[in-house]
Design an enzyme around this catalytic site. Structure first.
Site, PDB file in Angstrom:
ATOM      1  N   GLY A 238      34.837  -8.244  18.867  1.00 42.38           N
ATOM      2  CA  GLY A 238      35.875  -8.679  17.823  1.00 42.38           C
ATOM      3  C   GLY A 238      37.996  -8.937  18.171  1.00 42.38           C
ATOM      4  N   GLU A 287      32.121  -4.328  23.124  1.00 42.60           N
ATOM      5  CA  GLU A 287      31.562  -5.565  23.034  1.00 42.60           C
ATOM      6  C   GLU A 287      31.729  -6.932  22.226  1.00 42.60           C
ATOM      7  OE1 GLU A 287      29.207  -4.229  19.103  1.00 42.60           O
ATOM      8  OE2 GLU A 287      28.269  -3.077  19.955  1.00 42.60           O
ATOM      9  N   PRO A 288      33.025  -7.045  23.953  1.00 38.37           N
ATOM     10  CA  PRO A 288      33.595  -8.429  23.243  1.00 38.37           C
ATOM     11  C   PRO A 288      33.010  -9.080  23.999  1.00 38.37           C
ATOM     12  CG  PRO A 288      34.121  -6.878  25.637  1.00 38.37           C
ATOM     13  CD  PRO A 288      33.763  -6.349  25.058  1.00 38.37           C
ATOM     14  N   GLY A 289      33.405 -10.790  22.646  1.00 37.08           N
ATOM     15  CA  GLY A 289      32.353 -11.655  22.727  1.00 37.08           C
ATOM     16  C   GLY A 289      33.723 -12.633  23.108  1.00 37.08           C
ATOM     17  N   ARG A 290      34.917 -13.133  21.822  1.00 35.32           N
ATOM     18  CA  ARG A 290      35.615 -14.134  22.090  1.00 35.32           C
ATOM     19  C   ARG A 290      36.565 -13.773  22.957  1.00 35.32           C
ATOM     20  NH1 ARG A 290      36.765 -17.029  17.191  1.00 35.32           N
ATOM     21  NH2 ARG A 290      35.336 -14.948  16.156  1.00 35.32           N
ATOM     22  N   TYR A 330      34.844 -22.335   9.836  1.00 32.81           N
ATOM     23  CA  TYR A 330      35.202 -21.650   9.831  1.00 32.81           C
ATOM     24  C   TYR A 330      36.898 -22.215   9.125  1.00 32.81           C
ATOM     25  CZ  TYR A 330      32.534 -19.138  12.266  1.00 32.81           C
ATOM     26  OH  TYR A 330      31.480 -18.527  13.027  1.00 32.81           O
ATOM     27  N   CYS A 358      28.176 -38.026  11.328  1.00 29.45           N
ATOM     28  CA  CYS A 358      28.515 -38.640   9.662  1.00 29.45           C
ATOM     29  C   CYS A 358      28.382 -37.748   8.499  1.00 29.45           C
ATOM     30  CB  CYS A 358      26.602 -39.522   8.844  1.00 29.45           C
ATOM     31  SG  CYS A 358      26.852 -40.739   9.919  1.00 29.45           S
ATOM     32  N   GLU A 359      29.186 -36.565   8.537  1.00 32.07           N
ATOM     33  CA  GLU A 359      29.742 -36.003   7.498  1.00 32.07           C
ATOM     34  C   GLU A 359      31.873 -36.280   7.464  1.00 32.07           C
ATOM     35  OE1 GLU A 359      27.744 -32.941   5.764  1.00 32.07           O
ATOM     36  OE2 GLU A 359      25.878 -33.813   7.306  1.00 32.07           O
ATOM     37  N   TYR A 387      31.745 -18.925  20.599  1.00 29.96           N
ATOM     38  CA  TYR A 387      31.236 -20.215  19.678  1.00 29.96           C
ATOM     39  C   TYR A 387      31.380 -21.153  19.638  1.00 29.96           C
ATOM     40  CZ  TYR A 387      31.259 -15.155  18.769  1.00 29.96           C
ATOM     41  OH  TYR A 387      30.911 -13.881  19.345  1.00 29.96           O
TER      42      TYR A 387
HETATM   43  C1  LIG Z   1      29.848 -11.051  16.677  1.00 33.71           C
HETATM   44  C2  LIG Z   1      29.422  -9.443  18.089  1.00 33.71           C
HETATM   45  C3  LIG Z   1      30.060  -8.461  18.416  1.00 33.71           C
HETATM   46  C4  LIG Z   1      31.842  -9.839  18.827  1.00 33.71           C
HETATM   47  O1  LIG Z   1      32.307 -10.187  18.212  1.00 33.71           O
HETATM   48  P1  LIG Z   1      34.158 -10.562  19.188  1.00 33.71           P
HETATM   49  O2  LIG Z   1      34.819 -11.405  17.708  1.00 33.71           O
HETATM   50  O3  LIG Z   1      33.493 -12.638  19.481  1.00 33.71           O
HETATM   51  O4  LIG Z   1      34.024 -10.168  19.981  1.00 33.71           O
HETATM   52  C5  LIG Z   1      30.207  -7.651  19.027  1.00 33.71           C
HETATM   53  N1  LIG Z   1      29.370  -6.726  18.083  1.00 33.71           N
HETATM   54  C6  LIG Z   1      28.438  -6.946  17.481  1.00 33.71           C
HETATM   55  C7  LIG Z   1      27.705  -6.038  16.790  1.00 33.71           C
HETATM   56  C8  LIG Z   1      29.153  -8.824  16.850  1.00 33.71           C
HETATM   57  O5  LIG Z   1      27.527  -8.819  15.521  1.00 33.71           O
END
Ligand SMILES: *Cc1c(COP(=O)(O)O)cnc(C)c1O
Length: 431
Positions: A238, A287-290, A330, A358-359, A387
């Site tokens: 997050g 658990e970082p993604g973004r 978003y 077409c939106e 994303y």
């Molecule tokens: C989506 C998700 C993440 C990653 O979120 P980011 O905002 O991209 O860091 C981590 N843990 C869980 C359980 C998620 O669903």
């Protein structure tokens, strides 16, 4: 850091000229910087060095196996939300034993596959899921490793679609019910309690909500350690990134003005939570993604037309909401810059940058002040690494864009542009 900068008026990704790359590969095309991704991973790893930890990259942010392979080579873990993501991780050279499996809707088949591959743990999102996992594990005669996802009911101060840690969200188990779920789990024959998990939302740009959630969790985590000997506490992902550099002037803040998108530095993030986490004596999972990939990618797109109406100017580009849906979904902001600067024609003007779909929701920016731009120009939609490609679709029968991974001077195609035949792959006309 990120590795996109102008050199003599042309935007580069590391040492690759994006104007030339766009000519070579066509548009729309995603371009990612390996250096940026590795820098983010290594700096987070460093910031957490005072606690034993495992970084589980959240695969859904960008699941291209070329990207996953970068993390696999760093010996990272992965946070997956489907059997498809587990498949990708394994193809990319990642280890199942370092995968945590999240998500509210795990199917029996997904649970079985994950158990057969020996994942690190399931994040339990409901009592019904716990019972199902116990049942599936029994048929395989194994013990399923689990952590319960706790909903700590804190406000992450983020967009409502990406806020997950409030009691009204569908995720996790309410604080008051968590101990009951662990007790039930401890009595199940084919469940092994391994940890506890939380994830409060996405694009969180302040350290405050993380610190608040950790504070709220600490007594519970200590209790679970005593009662069930849990080995780890996963604090989720997050961490937010800067999408709009004009808002990012402030230093990392603690409960600052919510509208301001100041940079959440690793120092602020780690500084707010590591001292608290150190007291636990547990392994910490993140658990970082973004944060890992967001600023590491851009979407290159070519201007098709300039259209002027009575009241507006539209810059129509060849990428659409099917390629990058974040603005439509978003209302999110992406900086948009020309790949080649300083055209001699015209003056800066406000325009909507829109796609061909077409939106009416198919826009990348509205009333955005842009430097002079003409038909044929290449634009870069910045911070599109997370994303972006993973949420792309074939809507309007548009082919999925190419994806390129840059490392130094090298630019390698990690997903080729779809062909027309790909569009109807698997379809048939009934006899
Ligand atoms: C989506 C998700 C993440 C990653 O979120 P980011 O905002 O991209 O860091 C981590 N843990 C869980 C359980 C998620 O669903």
């Amino acid at each position: 850091m990120h590795s996109f900068e102008y050199r003599n008026g042309t935007l580069f990704c590391e040492n690759v000229d994006l104007a030339q790359l766009a000519i070579k590969t066509g548009t729309p095309t995603y371009v990612y910087s390996a250096e940026t991704i590795l820098d983010h991973y290594r700096r987070l790893d460093q910031a957490l060095q005072e606690v034993p930890h495992l970084i589980c990259y959240a695969v859904k942010a960008n699941s291209n196996i070329g990207i996953l392979n970068l993390f696999a080579k760093e010996n990272a873990g992965f946070d997956i939300v489907s059997g498809g993501e587990l498949f990708r991780v394994l193809k990319a050279g990642g280890k199942a034993a370092q995968c945590t499996f999240a998500g509210v809707g795990k199917t029996e088949a997904e649970i079985r596959e994950a158990l057969e591959h020996g994942i690190l743990a399931f994040n339990i999102e409901s009592e019904a899921e716990l019972a199902r996992i116990n049942r599936v594990a029994a048929t395989l005669d194994v013990k399923a490793p689990i952590a319960v996802r706790v909903n700590p009911d804190v406000d992450a101060h983020t967009h409502k679609y990406i806020s997950t840690g409030k009691s009204e969200n569908k995720f996790g188990i309410a604080f008051e019910r968590v101990l009951g779920v662990y007790e039930a789990a401890s009595k199940m024959s084919h469940i092994a309690i391994r940890g506890v998990q939380m994830h409060i939302g996405s694009q969180i740009t302040k350290a405050g909500p993380f610190a608040e959630a950790v504070d709220k969790m600490l007594p519970l985590v200590n209790q679970l350690k005593e009662l069930y000997g849990i080995e780890y506490f996963s604090i989720g992902g997050g961490m937010g990134i800067v999408y709009d550099p004009s808002l990012a002037s402030g230093a990392a803040g603690w409960w600052e003005n919510e509208a301001d998108e100041s940079l959440l530095t690793l120092e602020a993030y780690a500084g707010a939570i590591v001292p608290k986490l150190k007291t636990l004596g547990l392994k910490i999972l993140v658990e970082p993604g973004r944060f890992m990939v967001g600023n590491a990618g851009v979407l290159l797109t070519q201007v098709q037309y300039i259209k002027k109406t009575e009241t507006k100017k539209f810059v129509i580009v060849d990428a659409g909401m099917n390629d990058l849906i974040r603005p439509a979904l978003y209302q999110s902001f992406h900086e948009i810059v020309p790949v080649t600067k300083n055209h001699p024609y015209g003056e800066a003007e406000k325009a909507d940058i829109v796609g061909p779909v077409c939106e009416s929701g198919d826009f990348f920016a509205q009333d955005r002040e842009l430097p002079p731009i003409a038909e044929g120009d290449i634009l870069a939609v910045m911070s599109a690494g997370a994303y972006g490609a993973t949420m792309s679709s074939n809507y309007n029968s548009r082919r999925l864009p190419a994806e390129i991974l840059v490392h130094g001077e090298r630019a390698e195609v990690i997903r080729k542009r779809q062909t027309l035949d790909d569009l109807i792959d698997g379809e048939s006309i009934p006899q």
